[in-house]
Design an enzyme around this catalytic site. Structure first.
Site, PDB file in Angstrom:
ATOM      1  N   ASP A   1      37.734  -7.193  40.649  1.00 37.08           N
ATOM      2  CA  ASP A   1      38.684  -8.237  40.346  1.00 37.08           C
ATOM      3  C   ASP A   1      38.434  -9.470  41.381  1.00 37.08           C
ATOM      4  OD1 ASP A   1      40.303  -9.511  38.901  1.00 37.08           O
ATOM      5  OD2 ASP A   1      42.170  -8.690  39.716  1.00 37.08           O
TER       6      ASP A   1
ATOM      7  N   ARG B   1      38.439 -16.576  40.026  1.00 35.59           N
ATOM      8  CA  ARG B   1      38.887 -17.070  41.002  1.00 35.59           C
ATOM      9  C   ARG B   1      37.850 -17.730  41.765  1.00 35.59           C
ATOM     10  NH1 ARG B   1      43.412 -13.132  42.266  1.00 35.59           N
ATOM     11  NH2 ARG B   1      42.207 -12.099  40.605  1.00 35.59           N
TER      12      ARG B   1
ATOM     13  N   SER C   1      37.097  -4.323  30.269  1.00 38.66           N
ATOM     14  CA  SER C   1      38.404  -3.234  29.814  1.00 38.66           C
ATOM     15  C   SER C   1      38.475  -3.560  28.252  1.00 38.66           C
ATOM     16  CB  SER C   1      39.610  -3.603  30.321  1.00 38.66           C
ATOM     17  OG  SER C   1      40.120  -4.923  29.966  1.00 38.66           O
ATOM     18  N   THR C   2      39.378  -2.700  27.779  1.00 38.02           N
ATOM     19  CA  THR C   2      39.614  -2.815  26.168  1.00 38.02           C
ATOM     20  C   THR C   2      40.349  -3.942  25.885  1.00 38.02           C
ATOM     21  OG1 THR C   2      41.433  -1.320  26.805  1.00 38.02           O
ATOM     22  CG2 THR C   2      39.706  -0.351  25.485  1.00 38.02           C
ATOM     23  N   GLU C   3      40.875  -4.756  26.901  1.00 43.14           N
ATOM     24  CA  GLU C   3      41.691  -5.866  27.036  1.00 43.14           C
ATOM     25  C   GLU C   3      40.650  -7.018  27.195  1.00 43.14           C
ATOM     26  OE1 GLU C   3      42.955  -3.118  28.786  1.00 43.14           O
ATOM     27  OE2 GLU C   3      44.182  -2.558  26.840  1.00 43.14           O
ATOM     28  N   ASN C   4      39.679  -6.804  27.569  1.00 46.66           N
ATOM     29  CA  ASN C   4      38.842  -8.278  28.031  1.00 46.66           C
ATOM     30  C   ASN C   4      38.050  -8.820  26.946  1.00 46.66           C
ATOM     31  OD1 ASN C   4      37.625  -6.608  31.265  1.00 46.66           O
ATOM     32  ND2 ASN C   4      39.254  -8.046  30.787  1.00 46.66           N
TER      33      ASN C   4
HETATM   34  C1  FPP Z   1      37.309  -9.143  36.976  1.00 45.37           C
HETATM   35  O1  FPP Z   1      37.521 -10.517  37.608  1.00 45.37           O
HETATM   36  C2  FPP Z   1      35.868  -9.017  36.168  1.00 45.37           C
HETATM   37  C3  FPP Z   1      35.374  -8.502  35.016  1.00 45.37           C
HETATM   38  C4  FPP Z   1      36.477  -8.406  33.796  1.00 45.37           C
HETATM   39  C5  FPP Z   1      34.096  -8.448  34.659  1.00 45.37           C
HETATM   40  C6  FPP Z   1      33.491  -7.712  35.611  1.00 45.37           C
HETATM   41  C7  FPP Z   1      31.898  -7.330  35.396  1.00 45.37           C
HETATM   42  C8  FPP Z   1      30.681  -7.755  36.138  1.00 45.37           C
HETATM   43  C9  FPP Z   1      30.954  -7.836  37.628  1.00 45.37           C
HETATM   44  C10 FPP Z   1      29.399  -7.947  35.542  1.00 45.37           C
HETATM   45  C11 FPP Z   1      28.664  -6.651  35.163  1.00 45.37           C
HETATM   46  C12 FPP Z   1      28.998  -5.532  35.918  1.00 45.37           C
HETATM   47  C13 FPP Z   1      27.802  -4.718  36.255  1.00 45.37           C
HETATM   48  C14 FPP Z   1      28.388  -3.328  36.571  1.00 45.37           C
HETATM   49  C15 FPP Z   1      26.446  -4.828  36.373  1.00 45.37           C
HETATM   50  P1  FPP Z   1      38.361 -11.845  36.541  1.00 45.37           P
HETATM   51  O2  FPP Z   1      37.298 -12.336  35.753  1.00 45.37           O
HETATM   52  O3  FPP Z   1      39.500 -11.062  35.947  1.00 45.37           O
HETATM   53  O4  FPP Z   1      38.546 -12.561  37.835  1.00 45.37           O
HETATM   54  P2  FPP Z   1      39.817 -13.517  38.135  1.00 45.37           P
HETATM   55  O5  FPP Z   1      41.030 -12.631  37.974  1.00 45.37           O
HETATM   56  O6  FPP Z   1      39.789 -14.241  39.182  1.00 45.37           O
HETATM   57  O7  FPP Z   1      39.857 -14.241  36.661  1.00 45.37           O
END
Ligand code: FPP
Length: 247
Positions: A23, A27, A68-71
């Site tokens: 996570d 940000r 996630s299923t919510e993303n």
């Molecule tokens: C959460 O941060 C991150 C995600 C929903 C995406 C994670 C995906 C990757 C790192 C890319 C591919 C993965 C692999 C295994 C190669 P956020 O976007 O919710 O951050 P925020 O809370 O600061 O907005």
């Protein structure tokens, strides 16, 4: 969980299974005046670094929450960017996992994932089948939700009962675990959530029953080997009792 080895007390060993909610990518990017997608790109690199480090220090399983299923609620551009990153890393994995002895496995409902990514995941599954079960394994949660995983398990068990393959009273913790995406994999001893959020967000709901948690304000793209060492050191200080009493 029934059928799983539970070691009570403190340990000097690194956890056998670490799970991470990656996570803070958005940000991290926003603070630098960059698009959110740049944060995911940096986050994917952090995944590569941390997976390599886990393998080198003897962690057997690393499970990461990639989508996630919510993303799906995010913008089309952001979803497409995450899928493109997954494709890039899967293509790379196809070329390197055999050489590096890295097993790759997916948790989640792959049905809405693009045919191209699904085909790549099948390819990495086939390579994984030829690797030793002792090799390091990365589990990538893609279109994953803990509740969805439990519902899929329940539906499958109900279908197996209707087909006469199983009986309702066959159901116990071990049997239930065998219907989950994580079948055959021990529960994570340590779950890490960076970026200052103190939630589980539908991650590994069944498997986290006895996990230790480590929270840090560090954003995922800035998470490094030293931070993982701190998380492991913290874990090693914890007195794990699994509902028992201190001896
Ligand atoms: C959460 O941060 C991150 C995600 C929903 C995406 C994670 C995906 C990757 C790192 C890319 C591919 C993965 C692999 C295994 C190669 P956020 O976007 O919710 O951050 P925020 O809370 O600061 O907005």
């Amino acid at each position: 969980m029934a059928g799983q080895e539970r070691k009570a007390g403190r340990t000097a060993e690194p956890p056998r299974h670490i799970a991470i909610i990656m996570d803070g990518n958005g940000r991290w990017a926003t603070r630098r005046g960059l698009p959110r997608t740049a944060g995911h790109k940096a986050g994917a690199e952090t995944f590569r670094r941390i997976a390599t480090y886990c393998k080198n220090i003897g962690v057997k399983y690393l499970t990461v929450y990639a989508f996630s299923t919510e993303n799906w609620k995010r913008s089309e551009t952001e979803v497409a960017a995450i899928m493109a990153l997954l494709k890039k890393y899967l293509l790379e994995a196809v070329d390197t996992m055999e050489r590096d002895h890295i097993r790759l496995h997916f948790f989640g409902d792959m049905t809405p994932i693009s045919p191209e990514l699904r085909a790549l995941a099948r390819e990495t599954d086939e390579i994984t089948e030829h690797l030793s079960r002792d090799d390091f394994q990365a589990n990538v949660c893609l279109n994953y939700g803990g509740r969805d995983e439990i519902l899929r398990a329940v539906r499958q068990f109900a279908e197996d009962c209707a087909a006469g393959i199983r009986k309702p009273y066959d159901m116990d913790e071990e049997e239930f675990s065998s219907y989950l995406d994580s079948r055959g994999i021990p529960d994570p001893e340590l779950i890490i959530r960076p970026s200052g959020e103190l939630r589980l967000s539908n991650f590994l709901l069944w498997q986290s029953a006895y996990s230790e948690f480590y929270f840090t304000d560090t954003l995922w793209p800035d998470f490094d080997e030293a931070e993982l060492d701190r998380a492991i050191a913290e874990f090693q200080k914890r007195d794990r009792r699994f509902g028992g009493v201190k001896k």
